[in-house]
Each structure stands twice: as structure tokens, then as C-alpha cells.
Design an enzyme around this catalytic site. Sequence first.
Site, mmCIF file in Angstrom:
data_model
loop_
_atom_site.group_PDB
_atom_site.id
_atom_site.type_symbol
_atom_site.label_atom_id
_atom_site.label_comp_id
_atom_site.label_asym_id
_atom_site.label_seq_id
_atom_site.Cartn_x
_atom_site.Cartn_y
_atom_site.Cartn_z
ATOM 1 N N SER A 1 44.415 28.577 48.209
ATOM 2 C CA SER A 1 44.744 29.951 47.821
ATOM 3 C C SER A 1 43.984 30.395 46.579
ATOM 4 O O SER A 1 44.524 31.066 45.694
ATOM 5 C CB SER A 1 46.249 30.101 47.584
ATOM 6 O OG SER A 1 46.647 31.444 47.726
ATOM 7 N N LYS B 1 45.431 37.482 51.645
ATOM 8 C CA LYS B 1 44.146 36.832 51.916
ATOM 9 C C LYS B 1 43.843 36.790 53.410
ATOM 10 O O LYS B 1 42.685 36.661 53.808
ATOM 11 C CB LYS B 1 44.137 35.425 51.319
ATOM 12 C CG LYS B 1 44.136 35.411 49.778
ATOM 13 C CD LYS B 1 44.129 33.993 49.240
ATOM 14 C CE LYS B 1 43.900 33.959 47.730
ATOM 15 N NZ LYS B 1 45.089 34.344 46.958
ATOM 16 N N SER C 1 49.813 36.187 48.251
ATOM 17 C CA SER C 1 48.551 35.668 48.801
ATOM 18 C C SER C 1 48.425 35.709 50.316
ATOM 19 O O SER C 1 47.367 35.370 50.840
ATOM 20 C CB SER C 1 48.322 34.238 48.314
ATOM 21 O OG SER C 1 47.826 34.250 46.985
#
Length: 418
Positions: free
Chosen positions: A165, A111, A108
Site C-alpha cells: 500500500s 488505489k 487505500s
Amino acid sequence: MRRPLAALIAGLLATPLFLIPAPAAAADIPCPKPKVAAPSRPPRPAVPADDPADLAVGGDALATHGLVVPEGSPKPPAITASTWLVADLDTGEVLGACDPHGYQTPASVQKTLLAATAIDQLDPKQVVTVTRGDLDIEPGSSAVGLIVGGKYPISTLWLGLLLNSGNDAANALARVAGGGGKDGVANTVAAMNALAASLGANQTHAVTPSGLDGKGQFTSAYDLALIGRVCLNNADFRKYALTRTAQMPAQKTASRKVGGFQFQNENKLIYNYPGALGGKTGFTQLARHSYVGGAERGGRRLVVTVLGAEARPLRGWEQGAKLLDWGFSLPKGTSVGNLVTPEEVAAAQATTDAGEAAAPAPGEKAGNTRPGAPRGLSVAAAISVAVVLTAAPLLLLLTQRRRRRLSREMPRSPSRAR
């Protein structure tokens, strides 16, 4: 009997570079690791072959799969991360790294690339209606709790992305940033890859906007620092990333009614590290733990990136904190390399494009260029080399150094995620 200079030159020009023995490469210095039992983890995905030019982006010292730190510096902390890097956010100086250009799976922290791509393009007050496709994420993966038909401000989606997240928030943001249609997510992923290339992040390839694992999806500690530098220099990103708690608004659609709820920031650095600037955590079974974060101390701002880490004995953000402490202990001006800038990348690409446009077609004679000789090596240049060099291995060494110098001028262009 000494060979005549003309004969030496002719011999050097006639010897294919691949037949010239290369000098022995220095062994990589192992990165400090804690003495813990190796955990069970999925097999590492096959990674692309090393490109020597990519390995040298940011400086020759960074072209290693081992440890690179300033001479005489204190030993960096022993952590489980497979790769890591610490750099100065403002000057771009790389303070130290472990396998800085080694391919890793992002999870993640990807991102942050989505944020770098779209955060300035989207109006934070715009209200987005969530579609069923936005919730098309791996079962059990991290989500902030969006519902089909729900209406959410862009600002709330950014908070859901960076605090919790949310992979659902990632899909919604990517869809809207990419035009809002069926191709919206694909358009944004393409824009993410284009941005990575413009930053000099040559080893980064996004397949999903969220960091959920995808075939061929990679990044590196160096690339993540380039991306993190963009994010941490963005006031909106810092505002969202430093938010400790946020509220998801209540929703009422034709089919259901859902009450509002609070969610928290999972980046524990902001609670426990004085001067924290924010960042992003990440985890998938394949990628393991990843982290990017920044902090300010004594007028210095540093960024740290961690990839392929285990949660014990220290979690990803704690490993980042240890590296930040180590980085702040080094004197200002310390450097083993640098983070390239978009301006440097663009200027180098323009120079390369101009050179390629002026180059002759394959096999075509042009000026004093010898047919079949390495591209860009003129007879005059070869004579200069021959005068200085007295052995074929030294010719290769010079060629390798020249290529590394050019690479500094021109950077070339699956599991639960949370």
C-alpha cells in the site's frame, strides 16, 4: 358528486408536484452489527446530499441506507462495517448490501481506482526514476521505501502499491501515467474520476491517487464493487494482488546507496481464503478500515466491498471473508440488484444527450407539451395518468417510479493511509 374527467385532468395538470403529498417511505432495515463498545473515531466528514437517481442505480431495492438481502436468505454476518456489498463478478448480480450507495471515505482501496485507470496504460518493464515529489506523502503514512533518484520498473511499483500500500508508489505511478510532468498526478486523478463516471460510479470522487484523505473525497460500497470488478477481471491486477512477497531492488544514487529488501502482501485473505482472487486493504483514522476482495468457489466468482469498519472483533479482510461465505451460500441467480456495465452507462448517456438536444428551450412551446408542465410529460401522457389515477398522491407515486426507471437506464454521472 363525481367531478367531470376534464376537470380532474385540469386539476392534476395545475397542481405543482411539490404540493402533492408523498407516500410514506418504508423504514430502512438495520444492518446486523456485533455487540461491541463503540470505538473512539474522528467526526465523519460532511457528505453530499442524497440524489434519488444515484441511490437507485443498480435497482430500486438498492435505494436504502439499511440492509437489502434476498427474501428468505440466511441472515448476513454481524460486522462493524458501516456499508458493504457482495456481488457476482461475472453476472453483475448484487447478492446483498448494507447502505450500498452511502457515501464513505475510501482510504487505500482508492488505489484500485488508480490501478483500473493506469494498469493497462503503463509498460510493466518501463523503468521510472523517482522524484522528490513522489515522496510528498503524509508523515507516518504507508510507504514501500522508494528513494529519490532510485530507478524502479513499473511492475515493482505496482507490487509496492498493491502489496505494501505504498503511497510513494501511488504518486510515482500517477505522475508517470499522467505524462510525467508537474501536472502528472493531477492529470491521473482527473482520469480516475472520468473512469469512475464511465463505470456508473457516480458517488466516487478522487482527490488523491493513493487514498490519503482529501476534502470531498468519497466512494460507496456499490461504486467500489464496480471498480473492483474491473480490477479483478484484469489478469495483471490479479497477478500482482496475489503475489505474497516481492523484492525491492538495491539502489545506488549520487547521494546514497540502499540495499534491496523484501516486502509482503498485507491482504491476509490471499493466505487464508481458498479461491482468493486478490484485493486491497485500506485504513485512515478518518475512513477507518476498508476492504475490497474477490474469491472463486464452485464455478462462481464474487466480489465483496467493506467500508467504515473497525478492526475488532474482526479485521477488514475477515469481515470480507464472512460476507463472501454468506454470498457463496446463496443459490445462483439470487439478486437484489445489479452492477451496471460501462456499455449500459454509455448507451443511457447517449440517449439522454439525444433527448436533451431535441428538447425545447425553457418556456418554449413544442408540439403537445404543456408550458410549465414537468419536462417530458405531454398532455396525452397526463390524460392517461388521469384516467388511471384518482388521487393526487398516486400521481406522485407514478412520477417517482418513472424517475427510478429512468435512473436504472441512466446512471448519473484527512490521517494515515495504508
